[in-house]
Design a protein around this motif. Structure first.
Motif, PDB file in Angstrom:
ATOM      1  N   ARG A   1      41.241 -10.135 -23.894  1.00  0.00           N
ATOM      2  CA  ARG A   1      40.349 -10.819 -24.818  1.00  0.00           C
ATOM      3  C   ARG A   1      38.921 -10.510 -24.398  1.00  0.00           C
ATOM      4  O   ARG A   1      38.598 -10.544 -23.214  1.00  0.00           O
ATOM      5  N   PHE A   2      38.084 -10.199 -25.363  1.00  0.00           N
ATOM      6  CA  PHE A   2      36.729  -9.782 -25.064  1.00  0.00           C
ATOM      7  C   PHE A   2      35.733 -10.804 -25.572  1.00  0.00           C
ATOM      8  O   PHE A   2      35.956 -11.480 -26.564  1.00  0.00           O
ATOM      9  N   SER A   3      34.639 -10.889 -24.894  1.00  0.00           N
ATOM     10  CA  SER A   3      33.579 -11.806 -25.289  1.00  0.00           C
ATOM     11  C   SER A   3      32.998 -11.405 -26.627  1.00  0.00           C
ATOM     12  O   SER A   3      32.860 -10.217 -26.941  1.00  0.00           O
ATOM     13  N   ARG A   4      32.613 -12.380 -27.431  1.00  0.00           N
ATOM     14  CA  ARG A   4      32.024 -12.105 -28.725  1.00  0.00           C
ATOM     15  C   ARG A   4      30.594 -11.564 -28.601  1.00  0.00           C
ATOM     16  O   ARG A   4      29.945 -11.281 -29.593  1.00  0.00           O
ATOM     17  N   ARG A   5      30.091 -11.428 -27.360  1.00  0.00           N
ATOM     18  CA  ARG A   5      28.736 -10.897 -27.213  1.00  0.00           C
ATOM     19  C   ARG A   5      28.670  -9.425 -27.623  1.00  0.00           C
ATOM     20  O   ARG A   5      27.592  -8.898 -27.877  1.00  0.00           O
ATOM     21  N   HIS A   6      29.824  -8.748 -27.616  1.00  0.00           N
ATOM     22  CA  HIS A   6      29.828  -7.351 -28.035  1.00  0.00           C
ATOM     23  C   HIS A   6      29.535  -7.276 -29.529  1.00  0.00           C
ATOM     24  O   HIS A   6      30.157  -7.960 -30.338  1.00  0.00           O
ATOM     25  N   VAL A   7      28.601  -6.433 -29.916  1.00  0.00           N
ATOM     26  CA  VAL A   7      28.170  -6.344 -31.305  1.00  0.00           C
ATOM     27  C   VAL A   7      28.757  -5.088 -31.941  1.00  0.00           C
ATOM     28  O   VAL A   7      28.723  -4.007 -31.357  1.00  0.00           O
ATOM     29  N   ARG A   8      29.303  -5.234 -33.146  1.00  0.00           N
ATOM     30  CA  ARG A   8      29.860  -4.087 -33.856  1.00  0.00           C
ATOM     31  C   ARG A   8      28.740  -3.174 -34.327  1.00  0.00           C
ATOM     32  O   ARG A   8      27.712  -3.643 -34.825  1.00  0.00           O
ATOM     33  N   PRO A   9      28.924  -1.859 -34.230  1.00  0.00           N
ATOM     34  CA  PRO A   9      27.942  -0.922 -34.794  1.00  0.00           C
ATOM     35  C   PRO A   9      27.807  -1.146 -36.292  1.00  0.00           C
ATOM     36  O   PRO A   9      28.750  -1.595 -36.952  1.00  0.00           O
ATOM     37  N   PRO A  10      26.662  -0.829 -36.876  1.00  0.00           N
ATOM     38  CA  PRO A  10      26.431  -1.116 -38.297  1.00  0.00           C
ATOM     39  C   PRO A  10      27.356  -0.366 -39.242  1.00  0.00           C
ATOM     40  O   PRO A  10      27.631  -0.828 -40.339  1.00  0.00           O
ATOM     41  N   ASP A  11      27.850   0.823 -38.846  1.00  0.00           N
ATOM     42  CA  ASP A  11      28.694   1.609 -39.737  1.00  0.00           C
ATOM     43  C   ASP A  11      30.172   1.468 -39.410  1.00  0.00           C
ATOM     44  O   ASP A  11      30.987   2.276 -39.842  1.00  0.00           O
ATOM     45  N   VAL A  12      30.537   0.415 -38.662  1.00  0.00           N
ATOM     46  CA  VAL A  12      31.896   0.296 -38.174  1.00  0.00           C
ATOM     47  C   VAL A  12      32.914   0.229 -39.306  1.00  0.00           C
ATOM     48  O   VAL A  12      33.997   0.809 -39.218  1.00  0.00           O
ATOM     49  N   GLN A  13      32.597  -0.462 -40.392  1.00  0.00           N
ATOM     50  CA  GLN A  13      33.578  -0.607 -41.467  1.00  0.00           C
ATOM     51  C   GLN A  13      33.850   0.716 -42.173  1.00  0.00           C
ATOM     52  O   GLN A  13      34.980   0.970 -42.605  1.00  0.00           O
ATOM     53  N   ALA A  14      32.854   1.587 -42.266  1.00  0.00           N
ATOM     54  CA  ALA A  14      33.083   2.912 -42.843  1.00  0.00           C
ATOM     55  C   ALA A  14      34.014   3.721 -41.948  1.00  0.00           C
ATOM     56  O   ALA A  14      34.924   4.408 -42.426  1.00  0.00           O
ATOM     57  N   VAL A  15      33.803   3.634 -40.643  1.00  0.00           N
ATOM     58  CA  VAL A  15      34.674   4.346 -39.694  1.00  0.00           C
ATOM     59  C   VAL A  15      36.086   3.804 -39.776  1.00  0.00           C
ATOM     60  O   VAL A  15      37.062   4.566 -39.806  1.00  0.00           O
ATOM     61  N   TRP A  16      36.224   2.486 -39.822  1.00  0.00           N
ATOM     62  CA  TRP A  16      37.553   1.891 -39.911  1.00  0.00           C
ATOM     63  C   TRP A  16      38.260   2.305 -41.203  1.00  0.00           C
ATOM     64  O   TRP A  16      39.455   2.586 -41.192  1.00  0.00           O
ATOM     65  N   ALA A  17      37.534   2.325 -42.308  1.00  0.00           N
ATOM     66  CA  ALA A  17      38.137   2.725 -43.581  1.00  0.00           C
ATOM     67  C   ALA A  17      38.647   4.162 -43.513  1.00  0.00           C
ATOM     68  O   ALA A  17      39.755   4.474 -43.973  1.00  0.00           O
ATOM     69  N   ALA A  18      37.847   5.047 -42.938  1.00  0.00           N
ATOM     70  CA  ALA A  18      38.257   6.444 -42.817  1.00  0.00           C
ATOM     71  C   ALA A  18      39.464   6.581 -41.890  1.00  0.00           C
ATOM     72  O   ALA A  18      40.416   7.313 -42.194  1.00  0.00           O
ATOM     73  N   CYS A  19      39.437   5.876 -40.770  1.00  0.00           N
ATOM     74  CA  CYS A  19      40.564   5.944 -39.831  1.00  0.00           C
ATOM     75  C   CYS A  19      41.835   5.396 -40.463  1.00  0.00           C
ATOM     76  O   CYS A  19      42.928   5.943 -40.251  1.00  0.00           O
ATOM     77  N   ALA A  20      41.717   4.316 -41.228  1.00  0.00           N
ATOM     78  CA  ALA A  20      42.887   3.725 -41.880  1.00  0.00           C
ATOM     79  C   ALA A  20      43.565   4.734 -42.794  1.00  0.00           C
ATOM     80  O   ALA A  20      44.795   4.827 -42.850  1.00  0.00           O
ATOM     81  N   ALA A  21      42.771   5.500 -43.519  1.00  0.00           N
ATOM     82  CA  ALA A  21      43.327   6.499 -44.427  1.00  0.00           C
ATOM     83  C   ALA A  21      43.884   7.703 -43.670  1.00  0.00           C
ATOM     84  O   ALA A  21      44.995   8.162 -43.934  1.00  0.00           O
ATOM     85  N   LEU A  22      43.128   8.204 -42.700  1.00  0.00           N
ATOM     86  CA  LEU A  22      43.503   9.448 -42.023  1.00  0.00           C
ATOM     87  C   LEU A  22      44.671   9.284 -41.063  1.00  0.00           C
ATOM     88  O   LEU A  22      45.348  10.266 -40.741  1.00  0.00           O
ATOM     89  N   LEU A  23      44.928   8.058 -40.596  1.00  0.00           N
ATOM     90  CA  LEU A  23      46.054   7.825 -39.697  1.00  0.00           C
ATOM     91  C   LEU A  23      47.335   7.498 -40.452  1.00  0.00           C
ATOM     92  O   LEU A  23      48.390   7.319 -39.840  1.00  0.00           O
ATOM     93  N   ASP A  24      47.258   7.444 -41.764  1.00  0.00           N
ATOM     94  CA  ASP A  24      48.449   7.169 -42.556  1.00  0.00           C
ATOM     95  C   ASP A  24      49.220   8.466 -42.796  1.00  0.00           C
ATOM     96  O   ASP A  24      48.694   9.571 -42.619  1.00  0.00           O
ATOM     97  N   TYR A  25      50.456   8.330 -43.235  1.00  0.00           N
ATOM     98  CA  TYR A  25      51.310   9.483 -43.515  1.00  0.00           C
ATOM     99  C   TYR A  25      50.666  10.367 -44.579  1.00  0.00           C
ATOM    100  O   TYR A  25      50.252   9.877 -45.636  1.00  0.00           O
ATOM    101  N   PRO A  26      50.557  11.659 -44.326  1.00  0.00           N
ATOM    102  CA  PRO A  26      49.887  12.550 -45.288  1.00  0.00           C
ATOM    103  C   PRO A  26      50.644  12.633 -46.623  1.00  0.00           C
ATOM    104  O   PRO A  26      51.851  12.856 -46.652  1.00  0.00           O
ATOM    105  N   THR A  27      49.940  12.446 -47.689  1.00  0.00           N
ATOM    106  CA  THR A  27      50.463  12.602 -49.044  1.00  0.00           C
ATOM    107  C   THR A  27      49.476  13.447 -49.837  1.00  0.00           C
ATOM    108  O   THR A  27      48.345  13.678 -49.396  1.00  0.00           O
ATOM    109  N   GLN A  28      49.902  13.872 -51.009  1.00  0.00           N
ATOM    110  CA  GLN A  28      48.978  14.621 -51.856  1.00  0.00           C
ATOM    111  C   GLN A  28      47.795  13.749 -52.242  1.00  0.00           C
ATOM    112  O   GLN A  28      46.659  14.226 -52.358  1.00  0.00           O
ATOM    113  N   GLU A  29      48.057  12.465 -52.428  1.00  0.00           N
ATOM    114  CA  GLU A  29      46.974  11.542 -52.761  1.00  0.00           C
ATOM    115  C   GLU A  29      45.938  11.487 -51.650  1.00  0.00           C
ATOM    116  O   GLU A  29      44.729  11.449 -51.912  1.00  0.00           O
TER     117      GLU A  29
END
Length: 226
Positions: free
Chosen positions: A3-31
């Motif tokens: 468990r980590f302290s909440r003092r750590h601050v997320r980078p401003p573009d973190v949600q864009a990185v997470w969105a890209a990772c969510a897609a790219l780590l999924d099973y490859p499809t034509q879509e």
């Protein structure tokens, strides 16, 4: 579990990185392949993710699918399920899976029981953070930071058929870990012990890990952006 302290601050573009990772780590499809330009557009300056996009663009879809299955479905050390690294297939894992469902519900959505996946799937957590509740996903990822790091290490040490080292999907874990607090001191030592010893080996079924009823119509899908 760490468990980590909440003092750590997320980078401003973190949600864009997470969105890209969510897609790219999924099973490859034509879509997914058809979405690569849009995904790259989310993170045009993120070198690891741009490199993974380039890899997915090369070759035939069937090749990428076979490569993905060999990496994630046939190798337990590369599991995309966060609770596996801490609990293996033990009864305690069922409790942890319920906690993921509760976190989703707290964020205002429900896990889709018909998705065929468990709620601790890394793509689902990242998609939840990118589109629904960044704080909730931040806590889940950091509570299971050891598992994320173990997956990163496994992919970085992956031996390819051509003799080279490093899975292309390791780029996504590098990008993800760059958005999370760095493991230090006792926490890093604990990860090394888990790498050496592996997850608990008690084999049990996970049926019934979460039987509480749905309370909202929204769901969290696992997959590339629609």
């Amino acid at each position: 579990m760490f468990r980590f302290s909440r003092r750590h601050v997320r980078p401003p573009d973190v949600q864009a990185v997470w969105a890209a990772c969510a897609a790219l780590l999924d099973y490859p499809t034509q879509e997914l392949l058809d979405s690569l330009d849009a995904i790259e557009g989310l993170v045009p300056d993120n070198e690891p993710l741009v490199a993974l996009v380039a890899h997915l663009r090369r070759g035939e879809l069937r090749e990428r699918q076979e490569e993905y299955v060999q990496t994630f479905d046939h190798t337990r050390k590369c599991a995309l399920y966060l609770t596996y690294f801490s609990y293996g297939d033990t009864r305690r894992r069922g409790v942890a899976l319920v906690q993921f469902k509760q976190a989703y519900r707290k964020g205002g959505v429900e896990w889709d029981e018909e998705s065929g996946e468990l709620p601790d799937h890394l793509c689902a957590v990242l998609q939840f953070g990118a589109t629904v509740d960044a704080d909730g996903a931040w806590k889940l990822l950091n509570d299971h930071r050891a598992g994320v790091e173990m997956l990163r290490l496994a992919l970085s040490g992956w031996r390819n058929d051509d003799g080279t080292t490093g899975s292309p999907w390791g780029n996504a874990l590098d990008a993800l870990c760059a958005t999370l607090p760095t493991l230090q001191g006792d926490e890093a030592d604990a990860v090394r012990r888990l790498v050496e010893e592996g997850p608990p080996a008690e084999e049990v079924g996970l049926e019934g890990y979460g039987t509480d009823p749905l309370i909202a119509p929204a769901t969290i899908p696992v997959g590339a952006p629609r």
